[in-house]
Design a protein around this motif. Structure first.
Motif, PDB file in Angstrom:
ATOM      1  N   VAL A   1      54.917  66.976  33.722  1.00 19.88           N
ATOM      2  CA  VAL A   1      54.404  65.644  33.410  1.00 19.88           C
ATOM      3  C   VAL A   1      54.731  64.638  34.080  1.00 19.88           C
ATOM      4  CG1 VAL A   1      53.727  63.971  31.527  1.00 19.88           C
ATOM      5  CG2 VAL A   1      53.604  66.735  31.131  1.00 19.88           C
ATOM      6  N   LEU A   2      56.320  64.339  34.196  1.00 19.45           N
ATOM      7  CA  LEU A   2      57.042  63.567  35.039  1.00 19.45           C
ATOM      8  C   LEU A   2      56.384  63.512  36.347  1.00 19.45           C
ATOM      9  CD1 LEU A   2      60.559  63.542  33.357  1.00 19.45           C
ATOM     10  CD2 LEU A   2      58.584  61.951  32.738  1.00 19.45           C
ATOM     11  N   VAL A   3      56.285  64.608  36.949  1.00 15.50           N
ATOM     12  CA  VAL A   3      56.161  64.640  38.201  1.00 15.50           C
ATOM     13  C   VAL A   3      54.773  64.363  38.641  1.00 15.50           C
ATOM     14  CG1 VAL A   3      55.797  66.380  40.471  1.00 15.50           C
ATOM     15  CG2 VAL A   3      57.974  66.499  38.978  1.00 15.50           C
ATOM     16  N   VAL A   4      53.636  64.625  37.817  1.00 11.48           N
ATOM     17  CA  VAL A   4      52.271  64.188  37.820  1.00 11.48           C
ATOM     18  C   VAL A   4      52.233  62.744  37.840  1.00 11.48           C
ATOM     19  CG1 VAL A   4      50.186  64.257  36.649  1.00 11.48           C
ATOM     20  CG2 VAL A   4      51.336  66.451  37.178  1.00 11.48           C
ATOM     21  N   ALA A   5      52.982  62.198  36.816  1.00 12.46           N
ATOM     22  CA  ALA A   5      52.927  60.736  36.451  1.00 12.46           C
ATOM     23  C   ALA A   5      53.421  60.042  37.980  1.00 12.46           C
ATOM     24  CB  ALA A   5      53.850  60.432  35.225  1.00 12.46           C
ATOM     25  N   ALA A   6      54.792  60.507  38.378  1.00 13.68           N
ATOM     26  CA  ALA A   6      55.040  59.843  39.796  1.00 13.68           C
ATOM     27  C   ALA A   6      53.868  60.095  40.753  1.00 13.68           C
ATOM     28  CB  ALA A   6      56.358  60.729  40.116  1.00 13.68           C
ATOM     29  N   GLY A   7      53.196  61.055  40.779  1.00 11.07           N
ATOM     30  CA  GLY A   7      52.295  61.320  41.951  1.00 11.07           C
ATOM     31  C   GLY A   7      51.196  60.131  41.422  1.00 11.07           C
ATOM     32  N   VAL A   8      50.624  60.125  40.368  1.00 11.70           N
ATOM     33  CA  VAL A   8      49.764  59.080  40.374  1.00 11.70           C
ATOM     34  C   VAL A   8      50.098  57.797  40.637  1.00 11.70           C
ATOM     35  CG1 VAL A   8      48.353  58.106  38.209  1.00 11.70           C
ATOM     36  CG2 VAL A   8      48.629  60.395  38.390  1.00 11.70           C
ATOM     37  N   HIS A   9      51.440  57.405  40.092  1.00 13.79           N
ATOM     38  CA  HIS A   9      51.900  56.109  40.371  1.00 13.79           C
ATOM     39  C   HIS A   9      51.924  55.744  42.021  1.00 13.79           C
ATOM     40  CE1 HIS A   9      55.679  53.488  40.947  1.00 13.79           C
ATOM     41  NE2 HIS A   9      54.885  52.482  40.431  1.00 13.79           N
ATOM     42  N   VAL A  10      52.425  56.781  42.938  1.00 10.72           N
ATOM     43  CA  VAL A  10      52.596  56.644  44.392  1.00 10.72           C
ATOM     44  C   VAL A  10      51.042  56.424  44.943  1.00 10.72           C
ATOM     45  CG1 VAL A  10      53.118  57.772  46.358  1.00 10.72           C
ATOM     46  CG2 VAL A  10      54.722  57.741  44.323  1.00 10.72           C
ATOM     47  N   ALA A  11      50.202  57.384  44.405  1.00  9.23           N
ATOM     48  CA  ALA A  11      48.928  57.408  44.991  1.00  9.23           C
ATOM     49  C   ALA A  11      47.956  56.077  44.781  1.00  9.23           C
ATOM     50  CB  ALA A  11      47.913  58.413  44.259  1.00  9.23           C
ATOM     51  N   THR A  12      48.472  55.368  43.380  1.00 14.48           N
ATOM     52  CA  THR A  12      47.861  54.074  43.058  1.00 14.48           C
ATOM     53  C   THR A  12      48.214  53.229  44.124  1.00 14.48           C
ATOM     54  OG1 THR A  12      47.634  54.772  40.787  1.00 14.48           O
ATOM     55  CG2 THR A  12      47.300  52.483  41.226  1.00 14.48           C
ATOM     56  N   ILE A  13      49.462  53.162  44.323  1.00 16.02           N
ATOM     57  CA  ILE A  13      50.107  52.039  45.125  1.00 16.02           C
ATOM     58  C   ILE A  13      49.672  52.293  46.659  1.00 16.02           C
ATOM     59  CG2 ILE A  13      52.406  51.037  46.265  1.00 16.02           C
ATOM     60  CD1 ILE A  13      53.443  51.536  43.397  1.00 16.02           C
ATOM     61  N   VAL A  14      49.731  53.540  47.199  1.00 18.93           N
ATOM     62  CA  VAL A  14      49.624  53.936  48.664  1.00 18.93           C
ATOM     63  C   VAL A  14      48.108  53.591  48.970  1.00 18.93           C
ATOM     64  CG1 VAL A  14      49.377  55.844  50.243  1.00 18.93           C
ATOM     65  CG2 VAL A  14      51.212  55.477  48.854  1.00 18.93           C
ATOM     66  N   ARG A  15      47.222  53.615  47.978  1.00 26.07           N
ATOM     67  CA  ARG A  15      45.807  53.313  48.156  1.00 26.07           C
ATOM     68  C   ARG A  15      45.322  51.890  48.994  1.00 26.07           C
ATOM     69  NH1 ARG A  15      41.973  54.208  43.308  1.00 26.07           N
ATOM     70  NH2 ARG A  15      40.656  53.096  44.840  1.00 26.07           N
ATOM     71  N   ALA A  16      46.502  50.999  48.538  1.00 27.08           N
ATOM     72  CA  ALA A  16      46.516  49.593  49.089  1.00 27.08           C
ATOM     73  C   ALA A  16      47.382  49.353  50.247  1.00 27.08           C
ATOM     74  CB  ALA A  16      46.649  48.544  47.937  1.00 27.08           C
ATOM     75  N   GLY A  17      48.059  50.664  50.655  1.00 27.89           N
ATOM     76  CA  GLY A  17      49.041  50.273  51.668  1.00 27.89           C
ATOM     77  C   GLY A  17      50.351  50.529  51.258  1.00 27.89           C
TER      78      GLY A  17
END
Length: 499
Positions: free
Chosen positions: A11-27
């Motif tokens: 769950v923690l790894v998936v949450a970290a992945g969602v967090h990074v993907a959200t930020i990386v979308r904008a660069g």
């Protein structure tokens, strides 16, 4: 219990992945400011605040010399460069090159206080009883050849002391002359026009750097033949440094991954250990990146470079576990139990070592410490919690060449007949270490940590030579209990420096 902990970690790894993907979308917000790696000034916060203000102001400045043999072409291309960058929203419309209106505003700002303003030479003349020289100067300006004086100014300032004060204000020495509103210098038949720009964005933000440099290069690419430009600005150095850092970290990462793939495939002759090893490495990077972005809001390129070097450490955890395939232990729990003491000790030592960087006075190293420690912890937890559940590898035999090499190395360090050889090897290694320590010299010059582009360094030196700019590396911070006290102390300091 182990499955519950593994699920929580998932769950923690998936949450970290969602967090990074959200930020990386904008660069991905990469920080490239080398000054972030320097310690803050703790003895005097006012000095540090002044340094920060100067650094921020200078970092947003860009100076370009546009040159051509034809005066009109150089002026036209300098104007076109400013226009294109302004229309792209990359630089501000205003400029710090003083024009006629700026000079008028300067005079208007000082004029109400003219009764208390004197040029240094005029003050010295009055103190030495040479007031007649001021009268003679005023008469020559009033009646001399080509002289003219505004009657309203003459009524308010009959000795013309205020114009003398304005002309006596300090002006940075340079070789530039104002040619119809544009700073210009001519050398060897080339007309160089200076373009001073103020950036609208953060010069150390990678996204803005790429936009600005791309627009700048495109503007020069469309210039007529024979037009040359020399650049000076933190944004150019930061963009070149960031591109180099990203390239080097990618190269290090690819070489490390290629070596790991080759090592695992040759040793285990199976894809499962390889995939799980990559899973441990990737998970560690993911949670480390998420932690840095959550705590700092950006990732420094130095942390990225350190992250690339962690691949070799993180993969050791996986290799230590899968090394049990070559034993008679077939249950994953038994394999983990056998390596758990060494795995825990190695991870703890590495994490503590990298975490010690956070104790240094260098702010940038705190991010490096966080990235490294969290990344290694993430890889360790992945091996401990997930590998026993995902491991389906049967017991195997180490291939003969590798087994022979391992047995030979073990015998060398274990058998008594190789005692002299071991002592000789240790002495040789100690001697090499002593030679290295004798040649070790401390160097705290942060400039050596910057791989500055030779092209940009050469252009900077050429701009300073052509324009006559000096190196402004020192300043005095004047403090006081009131504005009047600050002004008095500043005047006293100026007198001491000019004396």
């Amino acid at each position: 219990m182990r499955k519950t902990l593994a699920l929580i970690w998932l769950v923690l790894v998936v949450a970290a992945g969602v967090h990074v993907a959200t930020i990386v979308r904008a660069g991905l917000p990469l920080e490239t400011d080398i000054m972030a790696l320097l310690p803050r000034e703790e003895r005097d916060p006012a000095v540090q605040a002044a340094k920060d203000r100067i650094a921020e102001t200078l970092a947003r400045r860009v100076v370009v010399l546009v040159g051509h043999a034809e005066r009109d072409v150089a002026r036209a291309e300098a104007t076109e460069l400013r226009r294109r960058l302004t229309e792209a929203g990359l630089v501000k419309t205003e400029t710090d090159v003083p024009g006629p209106e700026a000079i008028k505003r300067l005079g208007a700002a000082y004029f109400p206080y003219r009764a208390g303003l004197l040029a240094d030479n005029d003050r010295a003349a009055l103190e030495h009883g040479e007031g007649q020289s001021l009268v003679t100067r005023a008469l020559s300006q009033l009646f001399g050849f080509g002289g003219f004086v505004d009657s309203r100014l003459l009524a308010r300032d009959p000795f013309l002391l205020f114009p003398a004060f304005l002309t006596g204000l300090p002006v940075p020495a340079n070789r530039l002359t104002i040619d119809e509103g544009m700073p210009t210098v001519i050398e060897d038949g080339t007309h160089w026009v200076l373009v001073s720009l103020i950036l609208t964005g953060e010069p150390y933000a990678l996204e803005f750097q790429n936009r600005f440099v791309s627009a700048f290069d495109a503007a020069l690419a469309d210039a007529p033949s024979g037009v040359t430009a020399k650049r000076l600005g933190a944004v150019f150095f930061a963009q070149a440094g960031a591109s180099r850092a990203i390239s080097e970290s990618s190269r290090i990462g690819l070489v490390s991954l290629a070596g790991i793939v080759l090592l695992v495939v040759l040793t285990f002759r199976s894809t499962r250990p390889l995939l799980l090893s990559l899973l441990a490495i990737g998970t560690g990077f993911l949670v480390a990146l998420s932690a840095c972005l959550a705590l700092f809001g950006s990732l420094h390129v130095a942390a990225q470079l350190f992250g690339a070097s962690l691949i070799g450490i993180a993969v050791d955890y996986a290799l230590l576990y899968f090394g049990q395939i070559f034993t008679n232990r077939t249950r994953p729990a038994d394999r983990l139990a056998q390596v758990m003491p060494g795995l825990s000790l190695g991870a703890a030592c590495a994490i503590v070592g990298y975490s010690a960087l956070a104790l240094s006075p260098f702010p940038g190293l705190k991010q490096v410490a966080l990235f490294s420690a969290v990344g290694l912890l993430g890889s360790f937890l992945t091996v401990v919690l997930w590998f026993p559940l995902l491991d389906r590898a049967p017991a195997s035999h180490l291939n003969r060449p590798i087994a022979a090499a391992a047995r030979g190395l073990w015998r060398f360090w274990d058998e008594a007949r190789f005692g002299r050889g071991r002592i000789a090897l240790v002495l040789v290694l100690a001697g090499l270490g002593a030679i290295g320590l004798a040649r070790l010299e401390p160097d705290d010059d942060v400039r050596r940590q910057q791989g500055l582009s030779p092209t940009l360094v050469a252009e900077q030196a050429e701009i300073q030579r052509l324009a006559g700019f000096g190196q402004l590396t020192q300043f005095f911070l004047v403090e006081g209990d009131s504005e009047q006290q600050v002004l008095e102390r500043e005047e006293a300091l100026s007198a001491r420096l000019s004396g």
